[in-house]
Design an enzyme around this catalytic site. Structure first.
Site, PDB file in Angstrom:
ATOM      1  N   CYS A   1       0.825  -1.213   0.000  1.00 16.42           N
ATOM      2  CA  CYS A   1       0.000   0.000   0.000  1.00 16.42           C
ATOM      3  C   CYS A   1       0.858   1.262   0.000  1.00 16.42           C
ATOM      4  O   CYS A   1       0.657   2.171  -0.825  1.00 16.42           O
ATOM      5  CB  CYS A   1      -0.931  -0.012   1.200  1.00 16.42           C
ATOM      6  SG  CYS A   1      -0.118  -0.328   2.787  1.00 16.42           S
TER       7      CYS A   1
ATOM      8  N   HIS B   1      -2.564   5.307   6.587  1.00 14.96           N
ATOM      9  CA  HIS B   1      -1.200   5.830   6.687  1.00 14.96           C
ATOM     10  C   HIS B   1      -1.196   7.294   6.255  1.00 14.96           C
ATOM     11  O   HIS B   1      -2.032   7.722   5.454  1.00 14.96           O
ATOM     12  CB  HIS B   1      -0.252   5.062   5.761  1.00 14.96           C
ATOM     13  CG  HIS B   1      -0.251   3.589   5.952  1.00 14.96           C
ATOM     14  ND1 HIS B   1      -0.009   2.978   7.160  1.00 14.96           N
ATOM     15  CD2 HIS B   1      -0.464   2.575   5.061  1.00 14.96           C
ATOM     16  CE1 HIS B   1      -0.055   1.660   7.008  1.00 14.96           C
ATOM     17  NE2 HIS B   1      -0.333   1.399   5.743  1.00 14.96           N
TER      18      HIS B   1
END
Length: 344
Positions: A142, A222
């Protein structure tokens, strides 16, 4: 149109999303999902009408004892598939690939595996063409996917010289936050560069990129901060135009109430995204700053969703059903509702 027969091994955080995404494609057919679990997660696959396979006879017996209808084992699923997407936990896929190779089956692994597992790492907007016809590829993680997307946009515009990023990494997946993770602390990765910078270079060796990462006590997403040295002095608008060239970067505004990752998550839920997922990199355009030949920007990454469109494109590239990268990207974006603007 002949549809590519796709199998999913591992029906967890990524696997269930990949399975759902495959069913939205008009050139693919989901022929089964494989796992070892017997709890509510695999029962959702049954509810969705997905054929369920067990990893082996031992797990098949456990599934059948839990009254889960099982169509066969992984070996049976392999014989039905044109390609398999391995979404099993980190380091497990590397043990499965011998089965795929023995059957001459095309396969995709996820970013938790090492680049050497397949010898090719994939990001659709950067290197789709190099994956066409290969037996296997690895869809990078990711964080790495977001790095490659944003730096590729700058590179294609002729603006990228070198990049330095700091990653604030969520501690665990939301559904596992009661099992592990961290509380009231932050844990820096001891190595600089952290693994994401070198990982981005497996997709594009030309990147001059260094990353540092810190694990933080939250589970939503994130957050990345980047400082990029540009090839020349440019305006903020020219940088924004470079980012707009990527159909998988969405420019957002801090001033519009999207000042934190929980607000962005709420926006995804308001848009009725499955699981509240965000496939795009959400980059703050009103926070972005250009000082001479230096660029500063920040963005949010949904680690459960960002690799899903890349996985769909990787299926098309490996099987050769679409050799034009842009055609695949457009088709995938449309099927998943990927946008460059969320609310305009």
């Amino acid at each position: 149109m002949k549809k590519v027969k796709v199998a999913i091994n591992g029906y967890g955080v990524i696997g269930k999303r990949a399975a759902d995404a495959v069913t939205l494609q008009d050139d693919m057919e989901l022929i089964g999902v494989c796992d070892i679990i017997t709890d509510w997660r695999i029962k959702i696959a049954v509810k969705n009408g997905y054929p369920v396979f067990a990893f082996n006879d031992e797990f098949r017996k456990q599934m059948e004892n839990a009254e889960i209808q099982v169509q066969g084992n992984l070996s049976d699923l392999i014989t039905k598939a044109d390609i398999i997407v391995d979404c099993t936990p980190k380091n497990i896929a590397a043990k499965n690939i011998e089965k795929y190779k023995e059957s001459n089956l095309k396969f995709i692994v996820q970013g938790g595996e090492k680049h050497e597992t397949t010898g090719h790492s994939f990001s659709a907007e950067n290197n789709y063409g190099t994956a066409i016809g290969l037996q296997s590829t690895r869809v990078v993680s990711c964080n790495t996917t977001s790095i490659v997307r944003t730096l590729t946009a700058l590179k294609k515009a002729g603006l990228l010289k070198k990049a330095r990023g700091t990653l604030l990494r969520r501690a665990t997946d939301p559904w596992e936050s009661h099992l592990n993770g961290i509380m009231n602390t932050m844990v820096p990765e001891k190595d600089i560069p952290s693994h994401q910078g070198p990982d981005a270079q497996t997709v594009d060796p030309d990147f001059d990129v260094i990353t540092a990462a810190v694990k933080v006590p939250e589970t939503l997403s994130h957050l990345h901060y980047w400082n990029v040295e540009l090839t020349r002095q440019v305006s903020k608008e020219e940088v924004l135009e470079a980012f707009r060239s990527s159909t998988r970067i969405a420019l957002i505004d801090y001033s519009a109430g999207l000042s934190a990752n929980n607000a962005i998550k709420e926006l995804m839920l308001a848009l009725n995204r499955p699981y509240g997922d965000m496939y795009e990199v959400a980059l703050w355009q009103d926070m972005l700053k250009v000082e001479g030949d230096e660029l500063f920007y920040a963005y949010v990454v949904d680690n459960q969703a960002i690799v899903i469109p890349e996985t769909i494109d990787a299926i098309r590239a490996l099987t050769g059903i679409e050799e034009n990268p842009q055609n695949s990207i457009v088709k995938t974006n449309k099927s998943l509702g990927i946008k460059q603007k969320f609310y305009d």
